[in-house]
Design an enzyme around this catalytic site. Structure first.
Site, mmCIF file in Angstrom:
data_model
loop_
_atom_site.group_PDB
_atom_site.id
_atom_site.type_symbol
_atom_site.label_atom_id
_atom_site.label_comp_id
_atom_site.label_asym_id
_atom_site.label_seq_id
_atom_site.Cartn_x
_atom_site.Cartn_y
_atom_site.Cartn_z
ATOM 1 N N LYS A 209 0.837 -1.204 0.000
ATOM 2 C CA LYS A 209 0.000 0.000 0.000
ATOM 3 C C LYS A 209 0.875 1.258 0.000
ATOM 4 C CE LYS A 209 -3.371 2.524 2.714
ATOM 5 N NZ LYS A 209 -4.198 2.605 3.912
ATOM 6 N N GLU A 215 10.677 -4.645 4.311
ATOM 7 C CA GLU A 215 10.810 -6.038 3.844
ATOM 8 C C GLU A 215 10.480 -6.146 2.362
ATOM 9 O OE1 GLU A 215 9.165 -4.988 6.488
ATOM 10 O OE2 GLU A 215 9.307 -6.406 8.167
ATOM 11 N N GLY A 266 -4.368 -1.819 5.226
ATOM 12 C CA GLY A 266 -3.569 -2.958 4.765
ATOM 13 C C GLY A 266 -4.210 -4.303 5.083
ATOM 14 N N ARG A 267 -4.670 -4.466 6.336
ATOM 15 C CA ARG A 267 -5.208 -5.777 6.729
ATOM 16 C C ARG A 267 -6.615 -6.017 6.193
ATOM 17 N NH1 ARG A 267 -4.081 -2.210 10.476
ATOM 18 N NH2 ARG A 267 -5.677 -1.323 11.842
ATOM 19 N N GLU A 352 -3.745 -6.074 15.319
ATOM 20 C CA GLU A 352 -3.302 -4.776 14.800
ATOM 21 C C GLU A 352 -4.457 -3.776 14.844
ATOM 22 O OE1 GLU A 352 0.027 -4.224 11.694
ATOM 23 O OE2 GLU A 352 -1.764 -3.838 10.521
ATOM 24 N N HIS A 383 -2.741 -32.647 18.392
ATOM 25 C CA HIS A 383 -1.524 -33.358 18.810
ATOM 26 C C HIS A 383 -0.457 -32.380 19.299
ATOM 27 C CE1 HIS A 383 -3.336 -36.979 17.228
ATOM 28 N NE2 HIS A 383 -3.816 -36.180 16.276
ATOM 29 N N LYS A 492 10.270 0.001 13.607
ATOM 30 C CA LYS A 492 10.852 0.256 12.284
ATOM 31 C C LYS A 492 11.977 1.287 12.409
ATOM 32 C CE LYS A 492 6.496 -0.397 9.747
ATOM 33 N NZ LYS A 492 5.461 0.269 8.965
HETATM 34 O O1 LIG Z 1 1.226 -2.706 2.316
HETATM 35 P P1 LIG Z 1 2.365 -2.053 3.027
HETATM 36 O O2 LIG Z 1 2.294 -0.568 3.000
HETATM 37 O O3 LIG Z 1 3.680 -2.563 2.497
HETATM 38 O O4 LIG Z 1 2.277 -2.460 4.552
HETATM 39 C C1 LIG Z 1 2.416 -3.787 4.961
HETATM 40 C C2 LIG Z 1 1.932 -3.944 6.372
HETATM 41 O O5 LIG Z 1 2.708 -3.134 7.228
HETATM 42 C C3 LIG Z 1 1.879 -2.556 8.221
HETATM 43 O O6 LIG Z 1 1.748 -1.207 7.959
HETATM 44 C C4 LIG Z 1 2.481 -2.741 9.582
HETATM 45 O O7 LIG Z 1 3.816 -2.348 9.567
HETATM 46 C C5 LIG Z 1 0.546 -3.260 8.082
HETATM 47 O O8 LIG Z 1 -0.508 -2.527 8.564
HETATM 48 C C6 LIG Z 1 0.515 -3.517 6.622
HETATM 49 O O9 LIG Z 1 -0.435 -4.490 6.262
#
Ligand SMILES: O=P(O)(O)OC[C@H]1O[C@](O)(CO)[C@@H](O)[C@@H]1O
Length: 527
Positions: A209, A215, A266-267, A352, A383, A492
């Site tokens: 987003k 990452e 995002g979620r 979150e 299990h 972060k």
């Molecule tokens: O889609 P993006 O901006 O890469 O964010 C990834 C995820 O990182 C977050 O902002 C948390 O760091 C989440 O809310 C989100 O889903």
């Protein structure tokens, strides 16, 4: 009736004190409510606590709750103005106050706001964005040169699409390219996948987003470097961005960007352009069916009285367990291999969204919020941790998610799977006296069953919308803004400082760090 801006928080509502008093009186001490007695005393208990919603039947009767608690909880929801808050969400009003924006994921599954004036401008672009996304999905599925699609994203840009692709590919034969997911910054995940790929046959979807997540940027850079090092010369064809920040995607060097609006959290984003991997895996019809199932649940949430409204009743049960009975976690066990990622998806969705200690007005809340959600697929979990669920010292409500039918042709498996799930729920409740202490099962342990008719795209869509609305409703009762996530920022920032310290040969680079972190950095520098 409170409006959504000035509605009371749960602890300010008239029914809060009677609710807590009822919990204290009827659910603690030696005469505390017992499920076995509850069923014996009330022939209607199973029916009274069963709910029907589109594609989902819910049996809440094996929970530590009685008719009076349910009555007080539903009254509390009315007093807290949950309906007006829900209507504001669905009308596209700016309910995400800390980020001053509307919340638009429901609009992505064809929810039309009641009045055109109340609709945020983004709603008018959704049809275009979706059309572009589905056209690209069609093209990729028809392109025989592309055999592998890799979704690079994390959090909401990974968990929802990954889970839905797993769930729907488990239930139906898919005809498109193979779809893979890479999320972790740990290079082992990407490196292991790249070994199996050929650059000219691979399409990378960079899903973010913000288009700034560490990452995802790291994995996308490494994927592009690999593609070019293998002789790939057409980045424009082999990389697509899925982002609400097309400027950043272009600056990164990806021209083709499928957009979406900032109102999609995002979620909550699998319904938007972030869902391209799903549309590629299951095709246009599959994706539209997913949206239709979610839309049906949206209608249920919008139109059903609170007393029979499934997301609301689940949220009220969550509030009851967390705030009245002080239970700190909930275990989710999907007896569906395709939904094995559900616990991880719910960890982000619920923790979150509602893992916050201040309300939407910035006031510290005087009660506990988001419970820890955990679990894994059944029957595997039997299990592992079911020992503790049956005989451990903590009472943990368990949520069984089942499908009445299976899409495979091994009927004995499905019958046994269902029998195991129902057996666990029954055993948790019934318990058993033991001839030795270690053989004694106390019983009276609560559980919920959510039953889908099948693992179709409609049913999965409805189930996920159910969880989204439950999360919103619970946050609303707690007075929390469920749509921001400031708590993820601090770590972060520290990561940037520590990476610099790891890189720097200079001993002073650790000077600003605490002694423990500095010592760990020192060890890591020594290799
Ligand atoms: O889609 P993006 O901006 O890469 O964010 C990834 C995820 O990182 C977050 O902002 C948390 O760091 C989440 O809310 C989100 O889903």
């Amino acid at each position: 009736m409170a409006t959504w801006q000035d509605r009371p928080r749960c602890d300010e509502a008239p029914s809060w004190a009677p609710l807590l008093a009822h919990a204290q009186r009827a659910f603690t001490g030696k005469d505390a409510f017992d499920l076995r007695a509850g069923f014996a005393a009330d022939a209607q208990r199973a029916a009274r606590f069963s709910f029907e919603a589109p594609h989902v039947r819910a049996d809440l009767s094996k929970n530590l709750i009685d008719a009076e608690a349910q009555r007080l909880l539903t009254k509390l929801a009315h007093e807290c103005g949950l309906e007006s808050h829900r209507d504001a969400l669905l009308a596209g009003e700016p309910i995400n106050a800390s980020e001053q924006r509307a919340v638009t994921h429901v609009a992505w599954r064809n929810w039309a706001p009641a009045t055109a004036e109340s609709a945020p401008a983004a709603l008018y672009s959704i049809a275009d964005w979706r059309a572009q996304m589905l056209t690209l999905a069609d093209a990729v599925r028809a392109d025989e040169a592309i055999t592998d699609v890799v979704n690079i994203g994390i959090g909401g840009s990974d968990l929802g699409p990954r889970m839905v692709v797993q769930a729907l590919s488990a239930a139906q034969a898919t005809s498109g390219p193979r779809v893979h997911f890479v999320a972790n910054m740990d290079g082992h995940e990407l490196a292991a996948l790249l070994r199996q790929l050929r650059p000219e046959q691979t399409l990378f979807l960079v899903a973010s987003k913000s288009f700034g997540t560490a990452e995802t940027m790291r994995n996308a850079l490494s994927a592009r470097a690999w593609y070019q090092a293998q002789g790939g010369a057409d980045v424009a064809r082999h990389f697509v961005a899925l982002s609400a920040n097309p400027t950043a995607a272009r600056a990164f060097g990806i021209e083709r960007c499928l957009g979406f609006d900032e109102g999609v959290g995002g979620r909550y984003s699998l319904w938007s352009s972030i869902g391209l991997s799903i549309a590629i895996a299951v095709g246009r019809e599959g994706f539209e069916a997913l949206l239709a199932g979610a839309h049906a649940m949206d209608r249920h949430f919008a139109e059903t009285p609170l007393a029979r409204n499934l997301p609301v009743q689940l949220a009220l049960l969550d509030l009851w367990y967390r705030n009245a009975l002080h239970l700190a976690s909930r275990c989710v066990v999907p007896y569906l291999h395709g939904l094995r990622a559900l616990p991880a998806y719910l960890q982000q969705l619920e923790m979150e969204s509602n893992g916050k200690r201040v309300d939407a007005h910035g006031r510290t809340v005087p009660f506990a919020t988001a419970a820890t959600v955990w679990g894994q697929a059944g029957s595997n979990g039997q299990h592992a941790f079911f020992q503790a669920l049956h005989q451990g010292s903590d009472v943990v409500p368990v949520e069984f998610v089942l499908s009445a039918t299976a899409a495979h042709s091994l009927p004995e498996h499905h019958r046994k799977l269902l029998a195991n799930a129902l057996a666990q729920a029954r055993a948790l409740m019934m318990g058993q006296p033991g001839d030795a202490p270690e053989r004694h099962f106390p019983g009276n342990r609560p559980s919920t069953v959510l039953l889908l008719p099948d693992q179709s795209a409609q049913s999965i869509g409805a189930l996920l919308a159910l969880y989204e609305h439950r999360t919103f409703a619970l946050g609303s009762l707690w007075g929390i803004n469920s749509f921001d996530q400031w708590g993820v920022e601090l770590g972060k920032r520290h990561a940037g400082e520590i990476e610099n310290a790891l890189l720097s040969p200079d001993a002073d680079a650790c000077a600003a760090l605490d002694a423990s972190t500095a010592a760990l950095v020192g060890w890591l520098r020594q290799g």
